[in-house]
Design a protein around this motif. Structure first.
Motif, PDB file in Angstrom:
ATOM      1  N   PRO A  42       1.523  -2.828  -7.657  1.00 60.95           N
ATOM      2  CA  PRO A  42       0.859  -2.963  -6.549  1.00 60.95           C
ATOM      3  C   PRO A  42       0.023  -4.573  -6.448  1.00 60.95           C
ATOM      4  N   VAL A  43       0.252  -5.184  -5.362  1.00 62.30           N
ATOM      5  CA  VAL A  43      -0.621  -6.577  -4.956  1.00 62.30           C
ATOM      6  C   VAL A  43      -1.173  -5.962  -3.535  1.00 62.30           C
ATOM      7  N   PRO A  44      -2.534  -6.283  -3.691  1.00 65.08           N
ATOM      8  CA  PRO A  44      -3.089  -5.919  -2.228  1.00 65.08           C
ATOM      9  C   PRO A  44      -2.670  -6.926  -1.160  1.00 65.08           C
ATOM     10  N   GLY A  45      -2.387  -6.418  -0.013  1.00 67.80           N
ATOM     11  CA  GLY A  45      -1.866  -7.075   1.029  1.00 67.80           C
ATOM     12  C   GLY A  45      -0.409  -7.144   1.322  1.00 67.80           C
ATOM     13  N   PHE A  46       0.482  -6.681   0.371  1.00 68.10           N
ATOM     14  CA  PHE A  46       1.831  -6.525   0.219  1.00 68.10           C
ATOM     15  C   PHE A  46       2.267  -5.319   0.209  1.00 68.10           C
ATOM     16  N   ARG A  47       3.615  -4.814   0.736  1.00 72.72           N
ATOM     17  CA  ARG A  47       4.220  -3.564   0.406  1.00 72.72           C
ATOM     18  C   ARG A  47       4.752  -3.421  -0.951  1.00 72.72           C
ATOM     19  N   PRO A  48       4.882  -2.464  -1.662  1.00 69.61           N
ATOM     20  CA  PRO A  48       5.577  -2.400  -2.958  1.00 69.61           C
ATOM     21  C   PRO A  48       6.651  -3.120  -3.027  1.00 69.61           C
TER      22      PRO A  48
END
Length: 81
Positions: A42-48
């Motif tokens: 996971p990266v905040p602000g992005f879909r998986p």
């Protein structure tokens, strides 16, 4: 396999100092592999799985550096042996 400059120096009995300089292209390739390996995290602000390379580098910088270092050590071990 990779283009590295490997140097060895006898320090004392049964101790050898080993140094190497890796080709920047090899390091860049390994960094790209690391980014692709952790792309699903996971990266905040992005879909998986949809984060940009820059966002992944910023979020997982330490993990990428650790993985690349390990891979370069493996390459150096292969070249020495």
């Amino acid at each position: 396999m990779s283009e590295m400059q490997i140097t060895t120096e006898d320090v004392e009995y049964c101790k050898v100092k080993v140094g190497y300089v890796a080709d920047s292209k090899v390091v860049s390739k390994k960094a790209k592999e690391a980014i692709n390996n952790i792309r699903s995290l996971p990266v905040p602000g992005f879909r998986p799985g949809k984060a940009t390379d820059v966002a992944i580098k910023l979020k997982y910088k330490d993990r990428i550096n650790q993985w690349v270092s390990g891979e370069m050590l493996n390459c150096a071990n292969d070249d020495i042996i």
